[in-house]
Design an enzyme around this catalytic site. Structure first.
Site, PDB file in Angstrom:
ATOM      1  N   HIS A  94      -6.114 -10.231   4.045  1.00 25.37           N
ATOM      2  CA  HIS A  94      -5.413 -10.466   3.066  1.00 25.37           C
ATOM      3  C   HIS A  94      -4.810 -11.803   3.114  1.00 25.37           C
ATOM      4  O   HIS A  94      -3.940 -12.497   2.247  1.00 25.37           O
ATOM      5  CB  HIS A  94      -4.266  -9.463   2.905  1.00 25.37           C
ATOM      6  CG  HIS A  94      -3.337  -9.321   3.986  1.00 25.37           C
ATOM      7  ND1 HIS A  94      -3.492  -9.073   5.128  1.00 25.37           N
ATOM      8  CD2 HIS A  94      -2.016 -10.163   4.089  1.00 25.37           C
ATOM      9  CE1 HIS A  94      -2.537  -9.108   5.889  1.00 25.37           C
ATOM     10  NE2 HIS A  94      -1.678  -9.850   5.411  1.00 25.37           N
TER      11      HIS A  94
HETATM   12  C1  UD1 Z   1       2.739 -11.261   2.327  1.00 26.91           C
HETATM   13  C2  UD1 Z   1       3.252 -12.137   3.495  1.00 26.91           C
HETATM   14  C3  UD1 Z   1       2.381 -11.953   4.834  1.00 26.91           C
HETATM   15  C4  UD1 Z   1       2.214 -10.601   4.968  1.00 26.91           C
HETATM   16  C5  UD1 Z   1       1.790  -9.762   3.864  1.00 26.91           C
HETATM   17  C6  UD1 Z   1       1.795  -8.359   4.200  1.00 26.91           C
HETATM   18  C7  UD1 Z   1       4.199 -14.294   2.746  1.00 26.91           C
HETATM   19  C8  UD1 Z   1       4.092 -15.535   2.564  1.00 26.91           C
HETATM   20  N1  UD1 Z   1       3.005 -13.487   2.949  1.00 26.91           N
HETATM   21  O1  UD1 Z   1       1.444 -11.797   2.095  1.00 26.91           O
HETATM   22  O2  UD1 Z   1       2.905 -12.663   5.695  1.00 26.91           O
HETATM   23  O3  UD1 Z   1       1.005 -10.543   6.030  1.00 26.91           O
HETATM   24  O4  UD1 Z   1       2.524  -9.741   2.813  1.00 26.91           O
HETATM   25  O5  UD1 Z   1       0.898  -7.358   3.261  1.00 26.91           O
HETATM   26  O6  UD1 Z   1       5.361 -13.576   2.397  1.00 26.91           O
HETATM   27  N2  UD1 Z   1       0.269  -8.138  -5.035  1.00 26.91           N
HETATM   28  C9  UD1 Z   1       0.155  -6.955  -6.093  1.00 26.91           C
HETATM   29  N3  UD1 Z   1       1.023  -5.941  -5.747  1.00 26.91           N
HETATM   30  C10 UD1 Z   1       1.929  -5.962  -4.726  1.00 26.91           C
HETATM   31  C11 UD1 Z   1       2.076  -6.933  -3.886  1.00 26.91           C
HETATM   32  C12 UD1 Z   1       1.124  -8.031  -4.077  1.00 26.91           C
HETATM   33  O7  UD1 Z   1      -0.579  -7.097  -6.916  1.00 26.91           O
HETATM   34  O8  UD1 Z   1       2.778  -4.771  -4.517  1.00 26.91           O
HETATM   35  C13 UD1 Z   1      -0.567  -9.145  -5.140  1.00 26.91           C
HETATM   36  C14 UD1 Z   1       0.040 -10.223  -6.170  1.00 26.91           C
HETATM   37  O9  UD1 Z   1      -0.867 -10.696  -7.172  1.00 26.91           O
HETATM   38  C15 UD1 Z   1       0.571 -11.259  -5.390  1.00 26.91           C
HETATM   39  C16 UD1 Z   1      -0.339 -11.329  -4.348  1.00 26.91           C
HETATM   40  O10 UD1 Z   1      -0.668  -9.874  -4.258  1.00 26.91           O
HETATM   41  O11 UD1 Z   1       0.795 -12.402  -6.133  1.00 26.91           O
HETATM   42  C17 UD1 Z   1       0.040 -11.826  -3.041  1.00 26.91           C
HETATM   43  O12 UD1 Z   1       1.355 -11.242  -2.653  1.00 26.91           O
HETATM   44  P1  UD1 Z   1       2.399 -11.967  -1.538  1.00 26.91           P
HETATM   45  O13 UD1 Z   1       3.533 -10.899  -1.401  1.00 26.91           O
HETATM   46  O14 UD1 Z   1       2.832 -13.287  -2.227  1.00 26.91           O
HETATM   47  O15 UD1 Z   1       1.557 -12.149  -0.427  1.00 26.91           O
HETATM   48  P2  UD1 Z   1       0.740 -11.338   0.592  1.00 26.91           P
HETATM   49  O16 UD1 Z   1      -0.674 -11.661   0.759  1.00 26.91           O
HETATM   50  O17 UD1 Z   1       0.928  -9.809   0.081  1.00 26.91           O
HETATM   51  N1  UDP Z   2      -1.345  -1.018   6.432  1.00 27.21           N
HETATM   52  C1  UDP Z   2      -1.161   0.307   5.579  1.00 27.21           C
HETATM   53  N2  UDP Z   2      -2.097   0.619   4.680  1.00 27.21           N
HETATM   54  C2  UDP Z   2      -3.035  -0.333   4.457  1.00 27.21           C
HETATM   55  C3  UDP Z   2      -3.131  -1.361   5.314  1.00 27.21           C
HETATM   56  C4  UDP Z   2      -2.212  -1.926   6.154  1.00 27.21           C
HETATM   57  O1  UDP Z   2      -0.430   1.106   5.948  1.00 27.21           O
HETATM   58  O2  UDP Z   2      -3.956  -0.283   3.643  1.00 27.21           O
HETATM   59  C5  UDP Z   2      -0.365  -1.067   7.386  1.00 27.21           C
HETATM   60  C6  UDP Z   2      -0.922  -1.413   8.760  1.00 27.21           C
HETATM   61  O3  UDP Z   2      -1.288   0.057   9.387  1.00 27.21           O
HETATM   62  C7  UDP Z   2       0.063  -2.026   9.464  1.00 27.21           C
HETATM   63  C8  UDP Z   2       0.610  -2.765   8.364  1.00 27.21           C
HETATM   64  O4  UDP Z   2       0.497  -2.230   7.392  1.00 27.21           O
HETATM   65  O5  UDP Z   2       1.078  -1.202  10.045  1.00 27.21           O
HETATM   66  C9  UDP Z   2       0.286  -4.276   8.492  1.00 27.21           C
HETATM   67  O6  UDP Z   2       0.650  -4.787   7.381  1.00 27.21           O
HETATM   68  P1  UDP Z   2      -0.309  -5.898   6.610  1.00 27.21           P
HETATM   69  O7  UDP Z   2      -1.739  -6.067   7.185  1.00 27.21           O
HETATM   70  O8  UDP Z   2      -0.171  -6.031   5.134  1.00 27.21           O
HETATM   71  O9  UDP Z   2       0.512  -7.337   7.381  1.00 27.21           O
HETATM   72  P2  UDP Z   2       0.813  -8.140   8.282  1.00 27.21           P
HETATM   73  O10 UDP Z   2       0.851  -7.261   9.653  1.00 27.21           O
HETATM   74  O11 UDP Z   2      -0.567  -9.128   8.456  1.00 27.21           O
HETATM   75  O12 UDP Z   2       1.752  -9.104   8.055  1.00 27.21           O
END
Ligand code: UD1
Ligand code: UDP
Length: 360
Positions: free
Chosen positions: A212
């Site tokens: 992601h």
């Molecule tokens: C964010 C964090 C990242 C973390 C991740 C955990 C930042 C800059 N990044 O990244 O550090 O590892 O969360 O998962 O804060 N979206 C949906 N539904 C949701 C959430 C997101 O559709 O409930 C989609 C939307 O298109 C959104 C995109 O995902 O624009 C990215 O979401 P965003 O929170 O900006 O970044 P993550 O990649 O989730």
């Molecule tokens: N996780 C989850 N469901 C998923 C993917 C991840 O519950 O489908 C959990 C995972 O076990 C861990 C946390 O989400 O505890 C990690 O989040 P993510 O990979 O989104 O973000 P990051 O740690 O890179 O910020």
């Protein structure tokens, strides 16, 4: 002590559940916590599921600021968090990790001179191009209490001149900071929820895959290169819970994945834990999942050029492949389980440690 906790993204729901439960069950600490959700993650399987599963109350406040462009959504978060801080007058604001919600909480609090507690302080990838690196560096420099998961994180802070006030004679610091090793809050979570997990999977002999991070999704070349590697590894079975961000790009760019790759919607923490426990190994660009691989003694290939969790690489449990097709294939074909399994992330009492220090 009245604290506001700011959360916004999936891993923060998991991290905060541990501390919130500890505060709730240990009233003698005298901590009153109000949890504010920025709204960054909002889908049912990216948000609601975690609170339901972990049996903790939904946040008192949901600012409903969905993720979007970094500047705009972070700015909106700062404004609304500021309003909440002015209204609630907390003694401290607590933030987790390195997301835009983390930075927004830290900036809003700092401008109002409210001390900040940063859980998961001191991590560095040394790649300022990553939004997470910008967020965590800035948050660390604004924070009063810095809770490091381990010694490497503490040393990173020291190199930036962030030291505990008791060490001011070593390196003068004008700020009265508390910098210490608390252990890793996700380790606490893994220990606590493992005994309570109602999920079990019948899946066998598979690799777990997640992707992601911006560097692998905004960059189409990297995503294609990773998918090419997984497609070529056709004698292995993969289970791939797909983050909505990644799903959107896979669909938009019509990236095809072969039948040996089972794509599923994002799952809850319990189901994820069951998959992590059952798999042979993990391929991921997630920060948290690299550690969970270690908690459950699974080898991990990290689809990034660098990691904040360097000790996992040093101990041989994690291989950095980047997004390079050949490196990923070689890493998967040469996976092995190291014989040594040192304790890297504390003793599982991170939440208690944080409460002790905050109320000292
Ligand atoms: C964010 C964090 C990242 C973390 C991740 C955990 C930042 C800059 N990044 O990244 O550090 O590892 O969360 O998962 O804060 N979206 C949906 N539904 C949701 C959430 C997101 O559709 O409930 C989609 C939307 O298109 C959104 C995109 O995902 O624009 C990215 O979401 P965003 O929170 O900006 O970044 P993550 O990649 O989730
Ligand atoms: N996780 C989850 N469901 C998923 C993917 C991840 O519950 O489908 C959990 C995972 O076990 C861990 C946390 O989400 O505890 C990690 O989040 P993510 O990979 O989104 O973000 P990051 O740690 O890179 O910020």
């Amino acid at each position: 002590m009245n604290i506001i906790t700011i959360i916004g993204a999936r891993p923060q729901f998991i991290k905060s559940s541990v501390l919130s439960r500890f505060i709730h069950e240990n009233k003698s600490f005298g901590i009153n916590e109000v949890v504010i959700h920025t709204g960054q993650h909002y889908d049912k399987n990216m948000y609601d599921v975690f609170f339901k599963e972990m049996n903790i109350p939904m946040p008192e406040v949901d600012l409903k600021i969905k993720s979007g462009n970094h500047g705009k959504s972070t700015g909106l978060m700062i404004g609304q968090i500021e309003d909440e801080i002015i209204k609630r007058k907390p003694d401290a604001v607590l933030v987790y990790g390195d997301t835009n919600s983390t930075l927004a909480g830290a900036l809003a609090a700092s401008k109002l001179h409210i001390p900040i507690a940063h859980v998961e302080a001191g991590l560095r990838s040394f790649m300022m191009i990553m939004p997470e690196e910008q967020n965590r560096r800035l948050t660390d420099h604004l924070s009063t209490w810095l809770f490091c998961p381990n010694r490497n994180a503490l040393d990173n802070l020291r190199h930036e001149g962030i030291v505990d006030h008791n060490e001011a004679n070593i390196k003068p610091s004008s700020d009265n900071k508390s910098v210490s090793i608390s252990g890793d809050i996700m380790y606490d979570a893994s220990l606590y929820y493992r005994t309570k997990n109602p999920f079990h999977t019948d899946e066998k002999d598979f690799f777990l895959l997640t992707i992601h991070r911006a560097e692998n999704t905004d960059n189409e070349k990297n995503l294609i290169s990773i998918c090419n590697a997984i497609n070529e590894l056709s004698s292995y079975k993969f289970i791939f819970p797909v983050h909505p961000r990644t799903m959107k790009i896979i669909k938009d760019k019509k990236i095809s994945l072969s039948h040996h790759i089972k794509m599923i919607n994002p799952v809850g923490y319990f189901e994820m834990m069951a998959l992590e426990l059952a798999c042979n190994a993990i391929l991921t660009d997630s920060g948290g999942i690299q550690k969970e691989a270690y908690f459950y003694k699974k080898p991990c290939v990290t689809l990034r050029e660098s990691t904040e969790w360097v000790e996992l690489v040093e101990e041989g449990w994690n291989i950095l492949s980047g997004a390079d097709t050949e490196k990923i294939i070689n890493a998967v074909k040469n996976l092995s389980i190291p014989s040594k399994y040192p304790s890297l992330y504390g003793d599982g009492n991170c939440a208690k440690y944080i409460c002790d220090i905050l109320t000292k």
